[in-house]
Structures are given as structure tokens and as C-alpha cells.
Design a protein around this motif. Structure first.
Motif: not given
Length: 172
Positions: A18-26, A53-60
Motif C-alpha cells: 500500500x505504501x507504493x500507491x498514492x492518491x490522485x489530486x482530483x 486500479x492504478x497507473x504504472x507510477x502508483x497513482x490511484x
């Protein structure tokens, strides 16, 4: 969209910390505390039934609230902090925002102001037409128009004035 089972994102589920993922800003979706508690109960009792569901960079892109719940000590302990993730091939930002909206609208409620910001951004910055937003987000034309126009409401309400009239002031 690619066709066939092997081409589907679910064919690429991976367990990611979970620490490798992060929220999006929108994300315009909001879940109230009782529903968040229910989501925690669901995860604890039923286990992980849907991937994030996430982008390759970990953005959710979708699953922010499941990801948030994964920080609960009981849920964290179930998988040592790992969560199931499907990564979307790198979409353009506008496509990612559209994906988030579709996932959320299919099952939840949206905050009006954040949604208005997204509609305005999709049209003004990402170059989509109102018709494209309408079709790709499952909205009526009036909804797209009202959300897009949100930014102009305060300007019209104060034309030629430096302050809002009493009718625009919230009561205390």
C-alpha cells in the motif's frame, strides 16, 4: 479497448504494498464515515474482492477508499500491507480522470464542486468537447453545462461590484 481475456486489466492483477500507491489530486468522490466503516467491515469479513486500479507510477485511479481502509491495522495484517492492484497502461491525464469518474459514478456520490473542477479541466485543459465529456462520463448535456459553468457563477453574481450582495452571503 483490447479484446480477449488476456488483454483485460484483470489478467494483470498484482499484489503491491500500500505504501507504493498514492492518491490522485482530483477525486470528487466522498464516502461518509458510516460507509467507510462498512467498507472496512467488508474488507475484513469478505477479504479483497476488487482490486485497486492504478497507473504504472502508483497513482490511484479507482479504489482510493479501499486503499485508505487498507491502513487499518486489522486489514493491514491480513496481507502484510499488500493490496491487489490492476495497473492501467499509461493513459493521458484526461483519460485517467474520465476513468475515475466512470468508476465512481457507477457506484457512489460525487462532490459537486470537485466534479465541476474536473469537467472544466477536461474541457479547458484536456481539449475534450462537452459532447465527449457527456458521452464518456455518462452525463446529460445539462449536467455538463451546469458543472462547466460553475466557475462563472460568482462572476455573474458580482458584476460591477467588489462584494457579494446580501442574498449571496451565507447566514451564520
Amino acid at each position: 479497448m483490447n479484446h480477449g481475456r488476456d488483454a483485460q486489466p484483470l489478467s494483470r492483477i498484482e499484489w503491491v504494498h500500500r505504501d507504493d500507491l498514492h492518491a490522485n489530486g482530483y477525486n470528487p468522490n466522498h464516502v461518509a464515515k458510516p460507509e467507510m466503516d462498512l467498507l472496512k467491515t467488508s474488507l475484513f469479513e469478505d477479504g479483497w474482492t476488487q482490486p485497486i486500479v492504478a497507473r504504472p507510477d502508483g497513482e490511484i485511479v479507482d479504489g482510493f477508499h479501499r486503499w485508505t481502509c487498507s491502513g487499518d491495522p486489522r486489514i493491514y495484517a491480513m496481507t502484510d500491507g499488500y493490496v491487489p492492484v490492476v495497473r492501467l497502461l499509461p493513459p493521458a491525464t484526461g483519460d485517467q480522470m474520465l476513468s475515475t469518474i466512470r468508476h465512481n459514478r457507477a457506484r457512489g456520490e460525487h462532490g459537486v464542486l470537485p466534479m465541476a473542477d474536473i469537467v472544466r479541466r477536461l474541457i479547458d485543459e484536456e481539449g475534450l468537447t462537452p459532447e465527449q465529456v457527456m458521452v464518456r462520463c455518462g452525463m446529460e448535456k445539462e449536467e455538463v453545462t451546469r458543472l462547466y459553468d460553475r466557475g462563472g457563477m460568482t462572476v455573474r453574481g458580482t458584476q460591477g461590484r467588489t462584494q457579494f450582495s446580501n442574498g449571496w452571503k451565507p447566514s451564520s
